[in-house]
Design a protein around this motif. Structure first.
Motif, mmCIF file in Angstrom:
data_model
loop_
_atom_site.group_PDB
_atom_site.id
_atom_site.type_symbol
_atom_site.label_atom_id
_atom_site.label_comp_id
_atom_site.label_asym_id
_atom_site.label_seq_id
_atom_site.Cartn_x
_atom_site.Cartn_y
_atom_site.Cartn_z
ATOM 1 N N GLY A 175 0.758 -1.007 -0.176
ATOM 2 C CA GLY A 175 0.016 0.031 -0.014
ATOM 3 C C GLY A 175 0.709 1.371 0.070
ATOM 4 O O GLY A 175 0.274 2.536 -0.446
ATOM 5 N N HIS A 176 2.057 1.417 0.343
ATOM 6 C CA HIS A 176 3.068 2.253 0.409
ATOM 7 C C HIS A 176 2.776 3.169 1.572
ATOM 8 O O HIS A 176 3.424 3.505 2.470
ATOM 9 N N VAL A 177 1.555 3.749 1.641
ATOM 10 C CA VAL A 177 1.168 4.897 2.482
ATOM 11 C C VAL A 177 -0.282 4.341 3.043
ATOM 12 O O VAL A 177 -1.252 4.100 2.389
ATOM 13 N N LEU A 201 4.687 4.734 4.707
ATOM 14 C CA LEU A 201 4.051 4.878 6.153
ATOM 15 C C LEU A 201 3.282 3.534 6.449
ATOM 16 O O LEU A 201 2.497 3.222 5.674
ATOM 17 N N LYS A 202 3.723 3.198 7.550
ATOM 18 C CA LYS A 202 3.205 1.842 8.222
ATOM 19 C C LYS A 202 3.190 0.672 6.855
ATOM 20 O O LYS A 202 2.400 -0.373 7.062
ATOM 21 N N ASP A 236 -3.699 -0.437 10.338
ATOM 22 C CA ASP A 236 -3.388 -1.978 10.080
ATOM 23 C C ASP A 236 -4.620 -2.685 9.489
ATOM 24 O O ASP A 236 -4.475 -3.648 9.152
ATOM 25 N N GLU A 237 -5.869 -1.784 9.709
ATOM 26 C CA GLU A 237 -6.987 -2.574 8.731
ATOM 27 C C GLU A 237 -6.999 -2.523 7.469
ATOM 28 O O GLU A 237 -7.113 -1.701 6.818
ATOM 29 N N ARG A 238 -6.901 -3.798 7.019
ATOM 30 C CA ARG A 238 -6.597 -3.800 5.345
ATOM 31 C C ARG A 238 -7.800 -3.348 4.450
ATOM 32 O O ARG A 238 -7.697 -2.629 3.444
ATOM 33 N N SER A 256 -6.503 2.786 4.678
ATOM 34 C CA SER A 256 -5.742 2.260 3.727
ATOM 35 C C SER A 256 -5.970 2.295 2.346
ATOM 36 O O SER A 256 -6.700 1.387 1.612
ATOM 37 N N PRO A 257 -5.584 3.498 1.608
ATOM 38 C CA PRO A 257 -6.151 3.834 0.488
ATOM 39 C C PRO A 257 -6.045 2.894 -0.737
ATOM 40 O O PRO A 257 -6.881 2.800 -1.484
#
Length: 228
Positions: free
Chosen positions: A169-171, A216-217, A175-177, A182-183
């Motif tokens: 996802g990069h950014v 990020l994360k 943590d919720e997919r 989680s764009p």
């Protein structure tokens, strides 16, 4: 891995140390070994040369979309050697004792992206070619760059699919997919970590490198998978 302007030699050495210390039986690279330009082929060669020093002929590789950005056939011809096995719509049977394991590798259906009728048709042809002479009694692991193809691969005779492409996802801000924080979940159904649907499984690796140095994360990842 995206060997290119965003990845330093010092970072590659750091990653090589991690890979060596994992003491795995085999290394698989699920595409995007190089970044955007074939200018970086010498650095790719140097990385593979060092990797083979402790894995010898146990390195398997498939193409990703970035291999095609700058004359893909030229790149493939340069890396096609005894140092690394390029699985291009083909498979190998790996034996241990009395058992066998199929390792299948699919090409990237360039220039098709995401899920489209054209992409699915081409990818299914790749799968058919790769498995035409395969022993289906063996368990099978399939290397396929884009995890979006799991939408149909899960219905094939494949026990585990290993993919990359999305970098987790990069950014993201959670943590919720499946959260809007989680764009990439708005674009990809499968983009990070482990999935199981029916009798098949998918693991999407976040990758060692980046096209652009923003995460990020979604930290870089080298995955050790133990088969039991």
């Amino acid at each position: 891995i995206h060997i290119g302007p965003s990845i330093s030699d010092k970072y590659l050495e750091y990653c090589l140390d991690i890979i060596r210390n994992l003491k795995a039986d085999m290394v698989v690279i699920t595409g995007d070994l190089i970044d955007i330009s074939n200018y970086y082929i010498p650095r790719v060669g140097n990385f593979i040369y060092k990797l083979k020093s402790f894995f010898k002929n146990k390195i398997k590789f498939i193409s990703g979309n970035h291999e095609y950005f700058d004359h893909g056939e030229y790149f493939f011809n340069r890396i096609d050697s005894e140092d690394i096995l390029f699985l291009r719509n083909s498979h190998v049977e790996i034996s241990r004792g009395k058992g066998g394991l199929n390792l299948i590798g699919l090409d990237y259906p360039w220039p098709h992206r995401m899920i489209s009728p054209e992409r699915i048709f081409k990818s299914k042809q790749f799968y058919k070619n790769a498995t035409s002479k395969m022993n289906f009694e063996n368990p099978s692991i399939l290397l396929n760059h884009d995890p979006a193809d799991f939408i149909w691969l899960k219905d094939e005779a494949v026990d585990l699919v290993l993919s990359g492409h999305t970098h987790g996802g990069h950014v993201k801000f959670t943590d919720e997919r499946e959260s809007i924080l989680s764009p990439l979940s708005l674009i990809f159904k499968y983009y990070n970590g482990y999935y199981k649907e029916g009798k098949s499984q998918l693991y999407v690796n976040r990758g060692m490198g980046n096209t652009f140095p923003i995460r990020l994360k979604c930290p870089p990842e080298i995955t050790l998978i133990e088969l039991i």
